[in-house]
Write a protein that holds these residues in place. Structure first.
Motif, PDB file in Angstrom:
ATOM      1  N   ARG A   1       0.837  -1.198   0.000  1.00 37.88           N
ATOM      2  CA  ARG A   1       0.000   0.000   0.000  1.00 37.88           C
ATOM      3  C   ARG A   1       0.866   1.239   0.000  1.00 37.88           C
ATOM      4  N   SER A   2       0.312   2.298  -0.541  1.00 37.15           N
ATOM      5  CA  SER A   2       0.923   3.611  -0.370  1.00 37.15           C
ATOM      6  C   SER A   2       0.453   4.147   0.968  1.00 37.15           C
ATOM      7  N   THR A   3       1.396   4.568   1.776  1.00 37.68           N
ATOM      8  CA  THR A   3       1.079   5.128   3.093  1.00 37.68           C
ATOM      9  C   THR A   3       1.412   6.610   3.060  1.00 37.68           C
ATOM     10  N   TRP A   4       0.381   7.429   3.112  1.00 39.27           N
ATOM     11  CA  TRP A   4       0.517   8.880   3.078  1.00 39.27           C
ATOM     12  C   TRP A   4       1.344   9.329   4.281  1.00 39.27           C
ATOM     13  N   PRO A   5       2.275  10.275   4.102  1.00 38.82           N
ATOM     14  CA  PRO A   5       3.119  10.700   5.226  1.00 38.82           C
ATOM     15  C   PRO A   5       2.359  11.165   6.472  1.00 38.82           C
ATOM     16  N   LEU A   6       1.134  11.648   6.307  1.00 35.05           N
ATOM     17  CA  LEU A   6       0.344  12.014   7.483  1.00 35.05           C
ATOM     18  C   LEU A   6      -0.011  10.794   8.335  1.00 35.05           C
ATOM     19  N   GLN A   7       0.180   9.592   7.777  1.00 27.94           N
ATOM     20  CA  GLN A   7      -0.074   8.356   8.512  1.00 27.94           C
ATOM     21  C   GLN A   7       1.184   7.832   9.220  1.00 27.94           C
ATOM     22  N   PHE A   8       2.304   8.530   9.050  1.00 28.74           N
ATOM     23  CA  PHE A   8       3.548   8.105   9.686  1.00 28.74           C
ATOM     24  C   PHE A   8       3.550   8.489  11.161  1.00 28.74           C
ATOM     25  N   GLU A   9       4.303   7.726  11.923  1.00 31.01           N
ATOM     26  CA  GLU A   9       4.504   8.016  13.341  1.00 31.01           C
ATOM     27  C   GLU A   9       5.511   9.167  13.453  1.00 31.01           C
ATOM     28  N   ALA A  10       5.073  10.246  14.053  1.00 27.35           N
ATOM     29  CA  ALA A  10       5.913  11.446  14.139  1.00 27.35           C
ATOM     30  C   ALA A  10       7.245  11.147  14.816  1.00 27.35           C
ATOM     31  N   SER A  11       8.307  11.641  14.241  1.00 26.05           N
ATOM     32  CA  SER A  11       9.682  11.580  14.748  1.00 26.05           C
ATOM     33  C   SER A  11      10.246  10.158  14.899  1.00 26.05           C
ATOM     34  N   ALA A  12       9.532   9.136  14.433  1.00 24.32           N
ATOM     35  CA  ALA A  12      10.065   7.767  14.488  1.00 24.32           C
ATOM     36  C   ALA A  12      10.964   7.544  13.276  1.00 24.32           C
ATOM     37  N   ARG A  13      12.100   6.937  13.488  1.00 25.77           N
ATOM     38  CA  ARG A  13      13.067   6.724  12.423  1.00 25.77           C
ATOM     39  C   ARG A  13      13.061   5.271  11.953  1.00 25.77           C
TER      40      ARG A  13
ATOM     41  N   SER B   1       7.067  23.322   3.071  1.00 21.48           N
ATOM     42  CA  SER B   1       8.105  23.511   4.091  1.00 21.48           C
ATOM     43  C   SER B   1       7.962  22.543   5.263  1.00 21.48           C
ATOM     44  N   LYS B   2       6.852  21.834   5.349  1.00 20.91           N
ATOM     45  CA  LYS B   2       6.637  20.924   6.484  1.00 20.91           C
ATOM     46  C   LYS B   2       6.503  19.455   6.094  1.00 20.91           C
ATOM     47  N   PHE B   3       6.012  19.195   4.877  1.00 19.71           N
ATOM     48  CA  PHE B   3       5.690  17.822   4.487  1.00 19.71           C
ATOM     49  C   PHE B   3       6.872  16.862   4.591  1.00 19.71           C
ATOM     50  N   PRO B   4       8.082  17.215   4.101  1.00 13.08           N
ATOM     51  CA  PRO B   4       9.200  16.276   4.237  1.00 13.08           C
ATOM     52  C   PRO B   4       9.543  15.939   5.687  1.00 13.08           C
ATOM     53  N   LEU B   5       9.224  16.847   6.620  1.00 16.49           N
ATOM     54  CA  LEU B   5       9.561  16.633   8.027  1.00 16.49           C
ATOM     55  C   LEU B   5       8.705  15.544   8.675  1.00 16.49           C
ATOM     56  N   LEU B   6       7.646  15.111   7.988  1.00 16.71           N
ATOM     57  CA  LEU B   6       6.795  14.038   8.499  1.00 16.71           C
ATOM     58  C   LEU B   6       7.444  12.665   8.337  1.00 16.71           C
ATOM     59  N   ALA B   7       8.431  12.576   7.446  1.00 19.47           N
ATOM     60  CA  ALA B   7       9.032  11.291   7.088  1.00 19.47           C
ATOM     61  C   ALA B   7      10.316  11.034   7.858  1.00 19.47           C
ATOM     62  N   SER B   8      10.677   9.777   7.917  1.00 18.97           N
ATOM     63  CA  SER B   8      11.981   9.383   8.436  1.00 18.97           C
ATOM     64  C   SER B   8      13.052   9.658   7.380  1.00 18.97           C
ATOM     65  N   HIS B   9      12.720   9.332   6.145  1.00 16.46           N
ATOM     66  CA  HIS B   9      13.612   9.531   4.998  1.00 16.46           C
ATOM     67  C   HIS B   9      12.762   9.969   3.806  1.00 16.46           C
ATOM     68  N   VAL B  10      13.324  10.819   2.977  1.00 16.50           N
ATOM     69  CA  VAL B  10      12.735  11.145   1.682  1.00 16.50           C
ATOM     70  C   VAL B  10      13.803  10.871   0.640  1.00 16.50           C
ATOM     71  N   ILE B  11      13.440  10.054  -0.337  1.00 19.00           N
ATOM     72  CA  ILE B  11      14.393   9.667  -1.374  1.00 19.00           C
ATOM     73  C   ILE B  11      13.984  10.339  -2.683  1.00 19.00           C
ATOM     74  N   ALA B  12      14.827  11.240  -3.174  1.00 19.53           N
ATOM     75  CA  ALA B  12      14.584  11.846  -4.481  1.00 19.53           C
ATOM     76  C   ALA B  12      14.860  10.790  -5.546  1.00 19.53           C
ATOM     77  N   ILE B  13      13.938  10.673  -6.507  1.00 20.16           N
ATOM     78  CA  ILE B  13      14.021   9.658  -7.556  1.00 20.16           C
ATOM     79  C   ILE B  13      14.409  10.352  -8.857  1.00 20.16           C
ATOM     80  N   VAL B  14      15.534   9.934  -9.413  1.00 17.62           N
ATOM     81  CA  VAL B  14      16.060  10.574 -10.618  1.00 17.62           C
ATOM     82  C   VAL B  14      16.227   9.547 -11.730  1.00 17.62           C
TER      83      VAL B  14
END
Length: 195
Positions: A14-26, A90-103
């Motif tokens: 499934r795709s898990t929207w970042p708003l569904q992530f556990e805040a500050s969990a790595r 300015s806030k959305f990436p901060l919801l994630a543990s990691h953000v991977i740019a895809i090139v």
């Protein structure tokens, strides 16, 4: 290999929207490394291996968030600018543990069309998605933010050549709120057998 478990993994990804992530969990970095290793085994025409990844974590998430928000501010006409979108960028990436740019790194073989390189990268991302599902980690492929901005600042920030493409961002985080069970219409409605 247990084929039934493999089939279930695909059906339950499934795709898990970042708003569904556990805040500050790595997410453990070894899981991220395994996702990237599995991405590297995607099929590709001519063994061009066109996928490239830039991983943001820790303070890197803030750098990404600030960068894309400022690019939005700089390149958006005043009449189309909204504070809500700026704040989200300015806030959305901060919801994630990691953000991977895809090139997609465009090769120099003219016999291989760009679309084949893009599809190979999409296969690499699917491998990352399946790896995330196997480790019960949330993941979401977004083509938002600065994905389609071709300004010099964006090209430089992501180390893109003139023929390369930024294909979005893969958000990874620990799941707090699971995505509902998926639904698909029957495959029989989508297949024609020619015998």
């Amino acid at each position: 290999m247990n084929t039934e478990e493999f089939n279930q993994l695909i059906a339950n990804r499934r795709s898990t929207w970042p708003l569904q992530f556990e805040a500050s969990a790595r997410v453990d970095e070894e899981i991220i490394r395994q996702m990237l290793e599995n991405a590297n085994w995607a099929p590709n025409h001519g063994n061009t291996e066109p996928w490239r990844f830039k991983v943001f974590t820790g303070e890197g998430l803030k750098k990404l968030a600030d960068f894309q928000a400022e690019i939005y501010r700089k390149h958006t006409p005043v009449e189309k600018f909204t504070q809500k979108k700026y704040d989200k960028l300015s806030k959305f990436p901060l919801l994630a543990s990691h953000v991977i740019a895809i090139v997609m790194k465009r090769g120099n073989n003219p016999k291989i069309p760009e679309v084949e390189e893009m599809l190979a990268v999409a296969c690499a991302v699917q491998n990352m998605y399946l790896t995330a599902a196997a480790y019960q980690v949330g993941a979401y492929w977004s083509t938002g933010g600065v994905t389609f901005n071709r300004s010099k600042e964006v090209l430089d920030f992501f180390d893109l050549g003139s023929e390369d493409k930024l294909l979005g961002f893969f958000y990874v985080g620990k799941i707090k709120k699971p995505t509902p069970k998926g639904r698909r219409k029957p495959i029989e409605n989508k297949v024609e057998w020619v015998r």
